[in-house]
Write an enzyme that holds these catalytic residues in place. Structure first.
Site, short mmCIF file in Angstrom:
data_model
loop_
_atom_site.label_atom_id
_atom_site.label_comp_id
_atom_site.label_asym_id
_atom_site.label_seq_id
_atom_site.Cartn_x
_atom_site.Cartn_y
_atom_site.Cartn_z
N CYS A 11 0.81 -1.23 0.00
CA CYS A 11 0.00 0.00 0.00
C CYS A 11 0.84 1.27 0.00
O CYS A 11 0.30 2.37 -0.08
CB CYS A 11 -0.98 0.00 1.17
SG CYS A 11 -0.21 0.19 2.79
N HIS A 18 2.43 1.54 10.15
CA HIS A 18 1.74 0.37 9.60
C HIS A 18 2.04 -0.93 10.35
O HIS A 18 1.23 -1.84 10.35
CB HIS A 18 2.20 0.24 8.15
CG HIS A 18 1.36 -0.63 7.28
ND1 HIS A 18 0.69 -1.75 7.69
CD2 HIS A 18 1.10 -0.52 5.96
CE1 HIS A 18 0.06 -2.30 6.67
NE2 HIS A 18 0.29 -1.56 5.60
N CYS A 23 -3.08 -3.90 5.81
CA CYS A 23 -3.26 -2.77 4.88
C CYS A 23 -4.69 -2.26 4.86
O CYS A 23 -4.92 -1.06 4.86
CB CYS A 23 -2.85 -3.18 3.46
SG CYS A 23 -1.08 -3.50 3.27
N CYS A 50 -19.38 33.40 22.36
CA CYS A 50 -20.01 34.71 22.54
C CYS A 50 -19.49 35.65 21.46
O CYS A 50 -18.28 35.74 21.23
CB CYS A 50 -19.69 35.27 23.92
SG CYS A 50 -20.29 36.96 24.16
N CYS A 63 -33.56 27.35 28.78
CA CYS A 63 -34.09 27.82 27.50
C CYS A 63 -32.94 28.16 26.53
O CYS A 63 -31.77 28.19 26.91
CB CYS A 63 -35.03 29.01 27.70
SG CYS A 63 -34.21 30.56 28.05
N CYS A 75 -29.06 33.33 20.46
CA CYS A 75 -29.88 32.13 20.36
C CYS A 75 -28.96 30.92 20.34
O CYS A 75 -28.02 30.87 19.55
CB CYS A 75 -30.72 32.18 19.09
SG CYS A 75 -31.66 30.66 18.81
N HIS A 91 -46.08 30.44 18.89
CA HIS A 91 -47.28 29.61 18.76
C HIS A 91 -47.40 28.59 19.89
O HIS A 91 -46.39 28.08 20.37
CB HIS A 91 -47.28 28.88 17.41
CG HIS A 91 -47.33 29.82 16.26
ND1 HIS A 91 -46.23 30.08 15.48
CD2 HIS A 91 -48.33 30.58 15.76
CE1 HIS A 91 -46.55 30.94 14.55
NE2 HIS A 91 -47.83 31.26 14.70
N CYS A 99 -43.03 23.45 15.59
CA CYS A 99 -44.17 24.27 15.17
C CYS A 99 -44.51 23.97 13.72
O CYS A 99 -43.61 23.85 12.88
CB CYS A 99 -43.84 25.75 15.35
SG CYS A 99 -45.23 26.83 14.97
#
Length: 156
Positions: A11, A18, A23, A50, A63, A75, A91, A99
């Site tokens: 290889c 190795h 291989c 941040c 949250c 967020c 909602h 949602c």
């Protein structure tokens, strides 16, 4: 000046890396680069930075309206800076359900589920990159994700 490098005759990979590994099980140098790049992306998927003071943090619970120690708000889901509660879906819906009326971020989500979803997507992207480079074996990229479940203590 001639340098002698010991390589596998089959290889052509470095023999020092190795020795003792067949291989087909040896990770090639280009393969290592792909793996390391995607493992770094997986780490970054979990960490938030941040936008004001560059502090790094993760969320354990609570949250998705994050307030840094410097006072900056962001967020946790979309990482948008300087948000208020109006940024989140307004909602009424069942807890834990998305949602069906809007695409706004949810105020409450499980951070383990959010991170797991991001990591699964990154693993798929990494496997695609490996296949584009010609690697066919499905070697695992990143650690397996199994969030630690917290046990609740019931008092009698």
């Amino acid at each position: 000046m001639v340098y002698h490098m010991e390589t596998c005759r089959y290889c052509k990979e470095d023999w020092a890396e190795h020795i003792g590994i067949p291989c087909e099980e040896l990770e090639k140098k280009d393969e290592t680069k792909i793996r390391l790049a995607f493992e770094e992306k997986m780490t970054e998927a979990k960490i938030r930075v941040c936008h004001r003071c560059k502090a790094r943090f993760t969320k354990l619970d609570g949250c998705n309206k994050m307030t840094c120690r410097c006072g900056a708000k962001m967020c946790y889901i979309c990482r948008k800076p300087e948000i208020d509660y109006i940024h989140f879906c307004q909602h009424v819906r069942d807890p834990g359900r998305g949602c069906k009326k809007c695409k706004d971020c949810s105020l409450w989500t499980n951070p383990d589920e959010d991170e797991e979803r991001a990591i699964v997507e990154l693993k798929k992207e990494a496997q695609t990159a490996r296949k584009e480079q010609g690697y066919t074996e499905d070697k695992m990229i990143g650690a397996s994700f199994s969030p630690v479940k917290k046990k609740r203590r019931v008092e009698r």
